[in-house]
Design a protein around this motif. Sequence first.
Motif, PDB file in Angstrom:
ATOM      1  N   PHE A  89       0.830  -1.208   0.000  1.00 30.15           N
ATOM      2  CA  PHE A  89       0.000   0.000   0.000  1.00 30.15           C
ATOM      3  C   PHE A  89       0.861   1.254   0.000  1.00 30.15           C
ATOM      4  N   ARG A  90       1.913   1.273   0.800  1.00 31.30           N
ATOM      5  CA  ARG A  90       2.765   2.463   0.834  1.00 31.30           C
ATOM      6  C   ARG A  90       3.409   2.710  -0.531  1.00 31.30           C
ATOM      7  N   LYS A  91       3.898   1.652  -1.162  1.00 28.69           N
ATOM      8  CA  LYS A  91       4.523   1.788  -2.484  1.00 28.69           C
ATOM      9  C   LYS A  91       3.522   2.286  -3.515  1.00 28.69           C
ATOM     10  N   THR A  92       2.283   1.830  -3.405  1.00 26.33           N
ATOM     11  CA  THR A  92       1.258   2.253  -4.362  1.00 26.33           C
ATOM     12  C   THR A  92       0.920   3.725  -4.190  1.00 26.33           C
ATOM     13  N   TYR A  93       0.758   4.160  -2.951  1.00 29.34           N
ATOM     14  CA  TYR A  93       0.491   5.575  -2.713  1.00 29.34           C
ATOM     15  C   TYR A  93       1.675   6.429  -3.152  1.00 29.34           C
ATOM     16  N   GLU A  94       2.886   5.964  -2.899  1.00 31.37           N
ATOM     17  CA  GLU A  94       4.074   6.718  -3.309  1.00 31.37           C
ATOM     18  C   GLU A  94       4.155   6.850  -4.826  1.00 31.37           C
ATOM     19  N   ALA A  95       3.643   5.854  -5.537  1.00 33.39           N
ATOM     20  CA  ALA A  95       3.663   5.892  -7.001  1.00 33.39           C
ATOM     21  C   ALA A  95       2.588   6.810  -7.575  1.00 33.39           C
ATOM     22  N   GLY A  96       1.691   7.292  -6.711  1.00 31.92           N
ATOM     23  CA  GLY A  96       0.652   8.200  -7.174  1.00 31.92           C
ATOM     24  C   GLY A  96      -0.737   7.608  -7.200  1.00 31.92           C
ATOM     25  N   GLY A  97      -0.858   6.336  -6.791  1.00 28.42           N
ATOM     26  CA  GLY A  97      -2.179   5.721  -6.717  1.00 28.42           C
ATOM     27  C   GLY A  97      -3.006   6.360  -5.613  1.00 28.42           C
ATOM     28  N   ASP A  98      -4.254   6.648  -5.896  1.00 33.14           N
ATOM     29  CA  ASP A  98      -5.135   7.248  -4.897  1.00 33.14           C
ATOM     30  C   ASP A  98      -5.922   6.199  -4.123  1.00 33.14           C
ATOM     31  N   ILE A  99      -6.226   5.064  -4.786  1.00 35.63           N
ATOM     32  CA  ILE A  99      -7.022   4.013  -4.163  1.00 35.63           C
ATOM     33  C   ILE A  99      -6.413   2.658  -4.521  1.00 35.63           C
ATOM     34  N   PRO A 100      -5.686   2.027  -3.605  1.00 35.23           N
ATOM     35  CA  PRO A 100      -5.211   0.664  -3.866  1.00 35.23           C
ATOM     36  C   PRO A 100      -6.274  -0.353  -3.441  1.00 35.23           C
ATOM     37  N   THR A 101      -6.118  -1.591  -3.925  1.00 35.98           N
ATOM     38  CA  THR A 101      -7.076  -2.636  -3.574  1.00 35.98           C
ATOM     39  C   THR A 101      -6.407  -3.745  -2.766  1.00 35.98           C
ATOM     40  N   VAL A 102      -7.188  -4.308  -1.857  1.00 38.48           N
ATOM     41  CA  VAL A 102      -6.744  -5.454  -1.069  1.00 38.48           C
ATOM     42  C   VAL A 102      -7.847  -6.501  -1.118  1.00 38.48           C
ATOM     43  N   MET A 103      -7.466  -7.758  -1.207  1.00 35.24           N
ATOM     44  CA  MET A 103      -8.446  -8.823  -1.291  1.00 35.24           C
ATOM     45  C   MET A 103      -9.063  -9.092   0.082  1.00 35.24           C
ATOM     46  N   GLY A 104     -10.380  -9.199   0.114  1.00 32.36           N
ATOM     47  CA  GLY A 104     -11.080  -9.405   1.377  1.00 32.36           C
ATOM     48  C   GLY A 104     -10.790 -10.731   2.034  1.00 32.36           C
ATOM     49  N   PHE A 105     -10.313 -11.715   1.254  1.00 35.44           N
ATOM     50  CA  PHE A 105      -9.981 -13.007   1.852  1.00 35.44           C
ATOM     51  C   PHE A 105      -8.620 -12.993   2.544  1.00 35.44           C
ATOM     52  N   SER A 106      -7.904 -11.846   2.485  1.00 37.52           N
ATOM     53  CA  SER A 106      -6.615 -11.717   3.168  1.00 37.52           C
ATOM     54  C   SER A 106      -6.799 -11.826   4.677  1.00 37.52           C
ATOM     55  N   SER A 107      -5.697 -12.058   5.371  1.00 41.69           N
ATOM     56  CA  SER A 107      -5.758 -12.140   6.831  1.00 41.69           C
ATOM     57  C   SER A 107      -6.132 -10.775   7.416  1.00 41.69           C
ATOM     58  N   ILE A 108      -6.719 -10.791   8.580  1.00 41.65           N
ATOM     59  CA  ILE A 108      -7.076  -9.537   9.249  1.00 41.65           C
ATOM     60  C   ILE A 108      -5.840  -8.676   9.511  1.00 41.65           C
ATOM     61  N   PRO A 109      -4.699  -9.250   9.937  1.00 45.38           N
ATOM     62  CA  PRO A 109      -3.505  -8.411  10.107  1.00 45.38           C
ATOM     63  C   PRO A 109      -3.075  -7.715   8.809  1.00 45.38           C
ATOM     64  N   THR A 110      -3.197  -8.394   7.672  1.00 42.85           N
ATOM     65  CA  THR A 110      -2.862  -7.761   6.392  1.00 42.85           C
ATOM     66  C   THR A 110      -3.814  -6.617   6.105  1.00 42.85           C
ATOM     67  N   LEU A 111      -5.102  -6.856   6.292  1.00 40.46           N
ATOM     68  CA  LEU A 111      -6.102  -5.809   6.059  1.00 40.46           C
ATOM     69  C   LEU A 111      -5.898  -4.635   7.001  1.00 40.46           C
ATOM     70  N   LYS A 112      -5.546  -4.918   8.245  1.00 39.10           N
ATOM     71  CA  LYS A 112      -5.292  -3.848   9.215  1.00 39.10           C
ATOM     72  C   LYS A 112      -4.077  -3.014   8.805  1.00 39.10           C
ATOM     73  N   ALA A 113      -3.054  -3.693   8.266  1.00 40.59           N
ATOM     74  CA  ALA A 113      -1.860  -2.969   7.812  1.00 40.59           C
ATOM     75  C   ALA A 113      -2.217  -2.008   6.678  1.00 40.59           C
ATOM     76  N   CYS A 114      -3.065  -2.470   5.761  1.00 42.42           N
ATOM     77  CA  CYS A 114      -3.519  -1.616   4.661  1.00 42.42           C
ATOM     78  C   CYS A 114      -4.320  -0.434   5.192  1.00 42.42           C
ATOM     79  N   GLN A 115      -5.216  -0.721   6.122  1.00 41.24           N
ATOM     80  CA  GLN A 115      -6.045   0.317   6.735  1.00 41.24           C
ATOM     81  C   GLN A 115      -5.175   1.375   7.410  1.00 41.24           C
TER      82      GLN A 115
END
Length: 212
Positions: free
Chosen positions: A71-97
């Motif tokens: 997520f950090r790399k995507t925002y740094e590249a200029g992305g405004d909205i990155p996507t994360v898969m909902g089937f990911s682990s809660i810790p992964t989703l929390k890191a994105c959040q």
Amino acid sequence: MRLQAAIDRVTVEQAAEIIEQTHGYADIIEVGTSLIKDFGLAGSVKVLKEKYPDQCILADIKTCDEGEYEFRKTYEAGGDIPTVMGFSSIPTLKACQCIAKELGKEYMIDLLEVSDEKLEVLKKEFPEAIFCVHLPSDNQGIGLEELVQHMCEKLSGVDKIAVAGGVKLDNIALMDRCGIDIVIVGGAISKANDVGEATQAFAKEIRRQKLW
């Protein structure tokens, strides 16, 4: 309702041409997964954001691990909205959040293959996210309307819902009735004979629903 034009399986130069034609009508441009895989974040998202700095860009990175880094790399590249898969682990989703909140950005949770039980957890833990109801591309648009109606019941209370997978002009009214925030249109725009005309048609239909 916002219009998101998804661009996939083309060169970056072709993507820029599509953006040029959709400019002013598409609220969000999606730099698709294939573009990012083929050219990397620097060669796709960064290039297109620099060319169109005022355009909101969703980067469909489909994160399922390494949430903070991706997520950090995507925002740094200029992305405004990155996507994360909902089937990911809660810790992964929390890191994105966490990264999204730190930078004051939006992010999208893709609900592909997410169970009802997991969905309830996502609604509770990530209320600010955009939840994307996603019919797989391999379904070729079959069953989208039934999926949207079913999922909107499950997503009661969610502020921002997106829909992807076979969105057409004739189901925009359904999206409006279901309270969809973002309609994601792929081939109906990017593969149209006249991309600009197709984008305008979707934008006009969305505005028409607002007037009713």
